[in-house]
Design a protein around this motif. Structure first.
Motif, PDB file in Angstrom:
ATOM      1  N   LEU A   1     -22.494 -13.282  27.220  1.00 31.49           N
ATOM      2  CA  LEU A   1     -22.532 -13.629  28.640  1.00 31.49           C
ATOM      3  C   LEU A   1     -22.412 -12.337  29.432  1.00 31.49           C
ATOM      4  O   LEU A   1     -21.443 -11.585  29.278  1.00 31.49           O
ATOM      5  N   TYR A   2     -23.409 -12.060  30.281  1.00 34.66           N
ATOM      6  CA  TYR A   2     -23.416 -10.821  31.052  1.00 34.66           C
ATOM      7  C   TYR A   2     -22.814 -11.077  32.437  1.00 34.66           C
ATOM      8  O   TYR A   2     -23.196 -12.036  33.125  1.00 34.66           O
ATOM      9  N   LYS A   3     -21.875 -10.230  32.829  1.00 32.83           N
ATOM     10  CA  LYS A   3     -21.175 -10.414  34.097  1.00 32.83           C
ATOM     11  C   LYS A   3     -22.129 -10.290  35.281  1.00 32.83           C
ATOM     12  O   LYS A   3     -22.997  -9.409  35.305  1.00 32.83           O
ATOM     13  N   TYR A   4     -21.929 -11.171  36.252  1.00 31.06           N
ATOM     14  CA  TYR A   4     -22.691 -11.096  37.500  1.00 31.06           C
ATOM     15  C   TYR A   4     -21.978 -10.101  38.415  1.00 31.06           C
ATOM     16  O   TYR A   4     -20.911 -10.385  38.959  1.00 31.06           O
ATOM     17  N   LEU A   5     -22.578  -8.922  38.576  1.00 28.94           N
ATOM     18  CA  LEU A   5     -21.928  -7.809  39.279  1.00 28.94           C
ATOM     19  C   LEU A   5     -22.757  -7.354  40.477  1.00 28.94           C
ATOM     20  O   LEU A   5     -22.912  -6.148  40.727  1.00 28.94           O
ATOM     21  N   ASN A   6     -23.308  -8.297  41.212  1.00 26.90           N
ATOM     22  CA  ASN A   6     -24.058  -7.978  42.419  1.00 26.90           C
ATOM     23  C   ASN A   6     -23.149  -7.247  43.396  1.00 26.90           C
ATOM     24  O   ASN A   6     -22.142  -7.800  43.857  1.00 26.90           O
ATOM     25  N   PRO A   7     -23.444  -5.980  43.754  1.00 29.47           N
ATOM     26  CA  PRO A   7     -22.521  -5.213  44.611  1.00 29.47           C
ATOM     27  C   PRO A   7     -22.452  -5.721  46.041  1.00 29.47           C
ATOM     28  O   PRO A   7     -21.580  -5.297  46.805  1.00 29.47           O
ATOM     29  N   HIS A   8     -23.359  -6.636  46.422  1.00 32.82           N
ATOM     30  CA  HIS A   8     -23.378  -7.129  47.803  1.00 32.82           C
ATOM     31  C   HIS A   8     -22.562  -8.404  47.988  1.00 32.82           C
ATOM     32  O   HIS A   8     -22.461  -8.910  49.110  1.00 32.82           O
ATOM     33  N   THR A   9     -21.989  -8.940  46.918  1.00 30.67           N
ATOM     34  CA  THR A   9     -21.283 -10.215  47.040  1.00 30.67           C
ATOM     35  C   THR A   9     -19.892 -10.032  47.635  1.00 30.67           C
ATOM     36  O   THR A   9     -19.245  -8.996  47.455  1.00 30.67           O
ATOM     37  N   PHE A  10     -19.436 -11.065  48.313  1.00 24.33           N
ATOM     38  CA  PHE A  10     -18.091 -11.118  48.875  1.00 24.33           C
ATOM     39  C   PHE A  10     -17.705 -12.576  49.028  1.00 24.33           C
ATOM     40  O   PHE A  10     -18.566 -13.475  48.984  1.00 24.33           O
ATOM     41  N   ALA A  11     -16.419 -12.835  49.175  1.00 23.77           N
ATOM     42  CA  ALA A  11     -15.914 -14.199  49.338  1.00 23.77           C
ATOM     43  C   ALA A  11     -15.528 -14.439  50.792  1.00 23.77           C
ATOM     44  O   ALA A  11     -15.147 -13.503  51.514  1.00 23.77           O
ATOM     45  N   VAL A  12     -15.631 -15.690  51.217  1.00 27.03           N
ATOM     46  CA  VAL A  12     -15.303 -16.077  52.586  1.00 27.03           C
ATOM     47  C   VAL A  12     -14.424 -17.315  52.536  1.00 27.03           C
ATOM     48  O   VAL A  12     -14.708 -18.261  51.784  1.00 27.03           O
TER      49      VAL A  12
ATOM     50  N   TYR B   1     -16.427 -19.697  49.892  1.00 27.24           N
ATOM     51  CA  TYR B   1     -17.806 -19.314  49.647  1.00 27.24           C
ATOM     52  C   TYR B   1     -17.844 -17.973  48.922  1.00 27.24           C
ATOM     53  O   TYR B   1     -16.984 -17.106  49.144  1.00 27.24           O
ATOM     54  N   VAL B   2     -18.878 -17.806  48.090  1.00 26.20           N
ATOM     55  CA  VAL B   2     -19.273 -16.479  47.606  1.00 26.20           C
ATOM     56  C   VAL B   2     -20.703 -16.274  48.074  1.00 26.20           C
ATOM     57  O   VAL B   2     -21.593 -17.080  47.769  1.00 26.20           O
ATOM     58  N   ILE B   3     -20.921 -15.204  48.834  1.00 26.40           N
ATOM     59  CA  ILE B   3     -22.189 -14.996  49.532  1.00 26.40           C
ATOM     60  C   ILE B   3     -22.776 -13.653  49.132  1.00 26.40           C
ATOM     61  O   ILE B   3     -22.045 -12.662  48.956  1.00 26.40           O
ATOM     62  N   ASP B   4     -24.090 -13.618  48.996  1.00 25.54           N
ATOM     63  CA  ASP B   4     -24.819 -12.368  48.795  1.00 25.54           C
ATOM     64  C   ASP B   4     -25.023 -11.734  50.163  1.00 25.54           C
ATOM     65  O   ASP B   4     -25.771 -12.248  50.994  1.00 25.54           O
ATOM     66  N   GLY B   5     -24.358 -10.632  50.418  1.00 29.69           N
ATOM     67  CA  GLY B   5     -24.403 -10.021  51.735  1.00 29.69           C
ATOM     68  C   GLY B   5     -25.735  -9.419  52.101  1.00 29.69           C
ATOM     69  O   GLY B   5     -25.965  -9.106  53.271  1.00 29.69           O
ATOM     70  N   ALA B   6     -26.656  -9.255  51.136  1.00 25.54           N
ATOM     71  CA  ALA B   6     -27.946  -8.659  51.452  1.00 25.54           C
ATOM     72  C   ALA B   6     -28.866  -9.651  52.158  1.00 25.54           C
ATOM     73  O   ALA B   6     -29.658  -9.265  53.023  1.00 25.54           O
ATOM     74  N   LYS B   7     -28.785 -10.951  51.807  1.00 22.61           N
ATOM     75  CA  LYS B   7     -29.682 -11.913  52.421  1.00 22.61           C
ATOM     76  C   LYS B   7     -29.003 -13.222  52.799  1.00 22.61           C
ATOM     77  O   LYS B   7     -29.674 -14.170  53.228  1.00 22.61           O
TER      78      LYS B   7
ATOM     79  N   SER C   1     -32.878  -5.535  43.058  1.00 23.15           N
ATOM     80  CA  SER C   1     -33.235  -5.408  44.458  1.00 23.15           C
ATOM     81  C   SER C   1     -32.699  -6.608  45.219  1.00 23.15           C
ATOM     82  O   SER C   1     -32.650  -7.730  44.699  1.00 23.15           O
ATOM     83  N   SER C   2     -32.300  -6.385  46.440  1.00 18.28           N
ATOM     84  CA  SER C   2     -31.758  -7.482  47.239  1.00 18.28           C
ATOM     85  C   SER C   2     -32.816  -8.532  47.555  1.00 18.28           C
ATOM     86  O   SER C   2     -32.487  -9.636  47.981  1.00 18.28           O
ATOM     87  N   PHE C   3     -34.110  -8.210  47.351  1.00 12.21           N
ATOM     88  CA  PHE C   3     -35.174  -9.175  47.625  1.00 12.21           C
ATOM     89  C   PHE C   3     -35.559  -9.982  46.386  1.00 12.21           C
ATOM     90  O   PHE C   3     -36.416 -10.853  46.459  1.00 12.21           O
ATOM     91  N   SER C   4     -34.939  -9.692  45.255  1.00 10.68           N
ATOM     92  CA  SER C   4     -35.280 -10.395  44.035  1.00 10.68           C
ATOM     93  C   SER C   4     -34.676 -11.794  44.028  1.00 10.68           C
ATOM     94  O   SER C   4     -33.529 -12.010  44.427  1.00 10.68           O
TER      95      SER C   4
ATOM     96  N   LYS D   1     -33.922 -13.308  41.411  1.00  8.73           N
ATOM     97  CA  LYS D   1     -33.007 -13.407  40.285  1.00  8.73           C
ATOM     98  C   LYS D   1     -31.544 -13.256  40.704  1.00  8.73           C
ATOM     99  O   LYS D   1     -30.655 -13.521  39.909  1.00  8.73           O
ATOM    100  N   THR D   2     -31.300 -12.813  41.952  1.00 13.87           N
ATOM    101  CA  THR D   2     -29.909 -12.711  42.414  1.00 13.87           C
ATOM    102  C   THR D   2     -29.243 -14.076  42.491  1.00 13.87           C
ATOM    103  O   THR D   2     -28.016 -14.170  42.555  1.00 13.87           O
ATOM    104  N   LEU D   3     -30.069 -15.154  42.513  1.00  8.66           N
ATOM    105  CA  LEU D   3     -29.513 -16.507  42.580  1.00  8.66           C
ATOM    106  C   LEU D   3     -29.409 -17.157  41.215  1.00  8.66           C
ATOM    107  O   LEU D   3     -28.956 -18.302  41.109  1.00  8.66           O
ATOM    108  N   GLU D   4     -29.836 -16.447  40.183  1.00 11.69           N
ATOM    109  CA  GLU D   4     -29.728 -16.991  38.830  1.00 11.69           C
ATOM    110  C   GLU D   4     -28.339 -16.668  38.291  1.00 11.69           C
ATOM    111  O   GLU D   4     -28.107 -15.637  37.662  1.00 11.69           O
ATOM    112  N   VAL D   5     -27.431 -17.563  38.582  1.00 16.24           N
ATOM    113  CA  VAL D   5     -26.016 -17.343  38.288  1.00 16.24           C
ATOM    114  C   VAL D   5     -25.456 -18.593  37.621  1.00 16.24           C
ATOM    115  O   VAL D   5     -25.791 -19.723  38.012  1.00 16.24           O
TER     116      VAL D   5
END
Length: 1008
Positions: free
Chosen positions: A740-751, A762-768, A835-838, A840-844
């Protein structure tokens, strides 16, 4: 596979051990605080109290504080004799001491009465006088509340909500209740006077432009109204202009109520029929009367228009008011500040009146104490000056006196000071006895700073000659024999520094630079408070190394304060020079203007990094933004730059030199900034990117790129960033050898959000703005969710009142969530590089488990280590006053609900149990009660196994923990002597055997 199960269970249990008994007080320290004293009213301000006839050493300094604490301090050393911490929704509004009892009122309108033992602080009884929702919210908080003791000193009369009077016996039982027939805002009662014949309830009747005094006399035995009357009077400002006076020495004197009206001091004697007429003191004009806490002795202070002061008392000869003393040179003058006035009583019951002020001409504080019984009853004033340090402690805001040592023509009182920075000091004459920095109970931002290595050799210039270099080296060589002997002794005896020993304390008086210990346990804690002061604290002992007051700049002329909002470490020891920090503050002036100011500080000394403020002086900041900021960030890298956004989303840089500007321009295209936008009640979370050079003065401007889809009623409570620390492992290898590979998107944050009866996580991708994870939680009145987010691990704690299945009970829940790349195992999307436009950032894939937590949580975070190899623990502060550590193994969301299989046992997984027991071995704070913790700060030590922990709130606590055990140091039980003997024996054996082997080989050559 049974051995795998036993081994995993043993490892899980061993990791739970937080602190050994012999480490308590060695690897940690604890500072019990009481909070900043409330000095705005005599009902809550500090005052000396002692039992009659007892020496001053047995007295106590009582006070209520802004941290909602009622506390008593020992005057001899400043230690806490006792304290009672009220709940956050039960604010203390009043306290009074009588004989061996201290009574307090708390909650709206004085909803709850408590009595305490004076010397020990034991709670004697607690009585709910009315429901908090039924209490009247008045300004100030103590308005409408009062306590008076009956003449036999056993029962109490209690006024609450400005219109209810009750008599209670010593057990707290209500004997009778009187309620004002007019419970509207027309009449509000504020003060009580108890006599043998009547209880006088004094209040104010609201008229068009002023107030009128209204008095009701109530029978002390039955609670029946004896009489009531409106006293002809004009009160402009409210109950602060009323003073009640009685006489403990002359019971024939009627109690009086005193006020100022039209420049005249007026008073009226209170009798059961309330038929007396007001009288006035003639011959002078007065502006104000001051309650000095001496109403039971019949004394108060009156100020004239020029600021000069007079002591006035209730006199037995005239049965009225009498001027007994004028304080010389008390009129307003440029050479002095306005005076503070206070009163006190000695062990024999003699009253004293004190005056405290700051002399600009002498740069010292001055005290004058009036003793009316000295000099054959004519009165005597004794005075002295003392070296109060206003640059370190601010302005004196309150003073209390205790005349401990009285001579025939002189006296030397104790003076307890409260300052605007939250310090509490005790002076005896010109000698400072102790200081308590209670401002530390109001820390807003704090960080731990690593110290540099100790200097091993003397510095020298690079152009020294051969002779000079040789001379220096010979001089350095003189210490080599001593070093060699010391090394041999340490090696032979094993007297090394260990991971469980205390580092050598820092001596703030020594001129040598601060340096770290061998393991990096000693650091400097930088802490800034909302009272405008920043401290440097030794993490080894908790002692204050230095402190500085924030200067107000232009706001000094009108008054104001600086509230720190961000603290950034802009230079560390890895940069090769002394560490520095930048504190971003909001300067709020008393004229309602708000702007942004920065303070750049040397972390080791507290000196101004720019040298603009001399050491020991007030620290002057740099005005950066002529208005408030909405957010500030630190742009990390080889060049560290502070990025600030003003209310128009324009970008300001600090420092703003060419190098920092280039650094920012290179990084700007990759920055994604989530900001809270919109008016309160219609808040939105909006993502922003930066456009360079489009603002005023060619500043960068943040423009919105996405907006949240929260419900209109959802309000954003907190944004929790994912810290960019080292990640040692990018995945988790399972028992079946899949990954299992860790999801380490550097743009994520919790709200964290709050809405109608719900809380949102919430956990949100801050890029989009994509929502990676969302859950709606039940709310208990208010949303009190606590959360932390690190790497791919989110942990949040909330209160659950719902019964979701049979046998479930309401309580605190902790939810552990782990995020992994892809939709299944072995799917790798390289989330940290996407890339923030990919898409695959939602494949979690998210794994989660909920557990029942034993206590409410006030703060939560994770441990931090230097390289991220050590397993991370969750650290929580609970309402029981404990700092607890919970392992990741315990909170692993992949724990199976059934008996673990062989593959799961290889991963050290144990069967899921929803109940987390209250295990004492998980308590890092040992047996300390660390109260009202708001935040926990963690920092790595030099040892990868160890994380440093600093918790602050009302109290301060520091410790260190090793989540995975101390795998990188030898145990203290390691037998070093046996190792030396073994090595020595082997060396001797080699020396003996070597010639024998040589001879044997030589003989073999003769025969072959």
């Amino acid at each position: 596979m049974r051995w795998l199960s036993l081994l995993s269970t043993a490892a899980w249990a061993t990791a739970s051990l937080a602190l050994h008994e012999d480490e308590a007080g060695v690897v940690d320290w604890y500072k019990a605080q009481i909070g900043v004293p409330l000095s705005h009213s005599p009902s809550t301000s500090p005052a000396f109290h002692m039992e009659p006839g007892k020496p001053p050493t047995e007295g106590l300094l009582l006070t209520a504080t802004s941290s909602n604490v009622l506390a008593a301090l020992h005057p001899m050393n400043g230690s806490v004799a006792w304290r009672y911490i009220f709940k956050s929704d039960d604010n203390i509004v009043y306290y009074q001491r009588h004989n061996n009892i201290v009574a307090s009122l708390s909650g709206p309108g004085g909803a709850t009465l408590r009595t305490f033992d004076f010397t020990k602080g034991h709670l004697l009884h607690e009585t709910r006088l009315h429901h908090p929702n039924d209490g009247r919210l008045l300004e100030p908080d103590d308005f409408g509340t009062s306590v008076a003791f009956a003449s036999d000193a056993s029962d109490m009369f209690v006024l609450t909500s400005g219109h209810v009077l009750q008599r209670l016996d010593p057990t707290g039982d209500v004997q009778w209740t009187w309620t004002s027939p007019d419970q509207t805002s027309l009449v509000i009662y504020a003060k009580l006077i108890s006599t043998e014949t009547a209880v006088y309830v004094l209040g104010l009747t609201k008229s068009f432009a002023s107030y009128t005094i209204h008095v009701t006399a109530v029978s002390p035995t039955t609670g029946e109204v004896l009489s009531n009357a409106d006293i002809p009077s004009t009160i402009l400002k409210g109950p602060s202009e009323l003073i009640t006076l009685t006489s403990q020495t002359d019971k024939n004197l009627y109690p009086h109520v005193v006020w100022v009206e039209a420049g005249s001091i007026r008073s009226v004697a209170l009798v059961p029929k309330l038929n007396n007429k007001p009288t006035s003191i003639k011959g002078s004009t007065y502006d104000k009367i001051i309650d000095i806490g001496m109403h039971a002795e019949g004394y108060f202070v009156a100020l004239q228009p020029d600021g000069s002061s007079r002591v006035i008392r209730l006199d037995a000869e005239t049965s009225g008011l009498k001027i007994v003393w004028d304080f010389a040179d008390s009129a307003k003058a440029d050479r002095n500040t306005d005076s503070l006035y206070t009163g006190g009583v000695d062990k024999d019951g003699h009253p004293y009146v004190g005056r405290v002020y700051w002399s600009h001409s002498l740069s010292k504080a001055s005290v004058h104490v009036y003793a009316p019984f000295l000099a054959d009853g004519k009165g005597l004033v004794s005075g002295f000056t003392f070296a109060f340090d206003s640059n370190s402690h601010g302005i004196i805001s309150h003073a209390a006196i205790h005349p401990a040592y009285v001579k025939e023509l002189d006296l030397l009182p104790y003076v307890a000071l409260t300052t605007t920075t939250g310090a509490v000091q005790l002076w005896q004459g010109d000698r400072l006895q102790w200081t308590r920095e209670e401002g530390l109970s109001r820390i807003q931002v704090a960080e731990m700073i690593e110290l540099p290595e100790p200097l091993s050799t003397a510095s020298h210039t690079g152009d020294e000659s051969f002779v000079g270099r040789l001379t220096r080296q010979l001089s350095d060589a003189r210490d080599f024999p001593q070093y060699l002997a010391h090394f041999a002794k340490r090696f032979a005896t094993g007297s090394y520094a260990t991971a469980t020993s205390r580092a050598d304390p820092i001596d703030a008086d020594v001129s040598t630079p601060l340096s770290r210990d061998p393991f990096g346990f000693r650091q400097v804690i930088i802490a800034a408070t909302d009272l405008g002061k920043v401290y440097g604290i030794d993490s080894n002992t908790g002692e204050i190394l230095w402190s500085r007051i924030f200067g107000l700049g232009w706001a000094a002329a009108v008054g104001g304060r600086v509230i720190p909002v961000k603290l950034f470490v802009t230079r560390t020891v890895s940069d090769g020079r002394e560490p520095q920090v930048v504190i971003v503050g909001q300067r709020k002036a008393d004229n309602s203007l708000v702007d942004t100011v920065l303070f750049h500080i040397d972390a080791l000394t507290g000196d101004d990094a720019h040298g603009a403020s001399p050491p020991g002086d007030v620290l002057q900041g740099q005005d950066l933004i002529a208005g408030p900021i909405i957010e500030a960030y630190l742009l990390d890298g080889d060049t560290k730059t502070v990025v600030l956004l003003d209310e128009y989303r324009q970008v300001y840089l600090y420092p703003d030199g060419p190098e920092h500007q280039k650094h920012f321009n290179r990084a700007a295209p990759g920055l994604n900034l989530p900001l809270r936008t919109g008016a309160p009640g219609v808040r939105q979370l909006t993502g922003h990117r930066l456009a360079l050079g489009v603002g005023l003065d060619n500043r960068a401007v943040a423009y919105s790129t996405w907006a949240s889809s929260f419900a209109p009623t959802e309000e954003i409570l907190a944004i929790i960033p994912r810290p960019a620390g080292p990640v040692a492992s990018l995945g988790k290898v399972l028992g079946n050898r899949s990954t299992l590979y860790k999801y380490l998107n550097p743009h994520t944050f919790a709200v964290i959000t709050t809405g109608a009866n719900t809380c949102g996580v919430y956990v949100i991708d801050g890029a989009k703005g994509s929502v990676i994870y969302h859950v709606a939680l039940p709310a208990r009145g208010s949303c009190d969710v606590q959360a932390t987010f690190v790497e791919n691990w989110l942990v949040y704690v909330y209160w659950d009142e719902e019964y979701q299945w049979i046998g479930q009970a309401k309580g605190r829940r902790v939810v552990s969530v782990e995020f992994y790349e892809g939709r299944a195992v072995d799917e790798k999307t390289r989330s940290s590089e996407l890339s923030s436009f990919s898409n695959k950032t939602l494949e979690v894939t998210a794994y989660s488990r909920a557990f029942v937590f034993p206590h409410d949580v006030t703060a939560i975070t994770t441990t931090a280590t230097k390289y991220g190899v050590t397993s991370k623990d969750i650290l929580v502060a609970n309402t029981k006053g404990q700092i607890q550590s919970f392992t990741r193994l315990m909170l692993n969301p992949r724990r199976p609900k059934n008996k673990p299989t062989a593959e799961e046992q290889e991963e050290w997984l144990v069967q899921y149990d929803p109940i987390i027991t209250d295990e004492p071995r998980r308590v890092l704070s040992h047996n300390y009660r660390v109260a009202n913790i708001r935040r926990i700060v963690t920092s790595p030590a030099l040892l990868e196994s160890t994380s440093l922990v600093f918790a602050y709130g009302l109290d301060l606590f520091f410790t260190r923990t090793a989540p995975s055990g101390r795998f990188d140091v030898l145990s203290e039980n390691f037998n070093k002597a046996q190792l030396i003997f073994t090595i020595s024996g082997l060396a001797i054996g080699i020396m003996v055997a070597k010639p024998m082997v040589r001879r044997k080989k030589l003989q073999e050559k003769w025969y072959h």
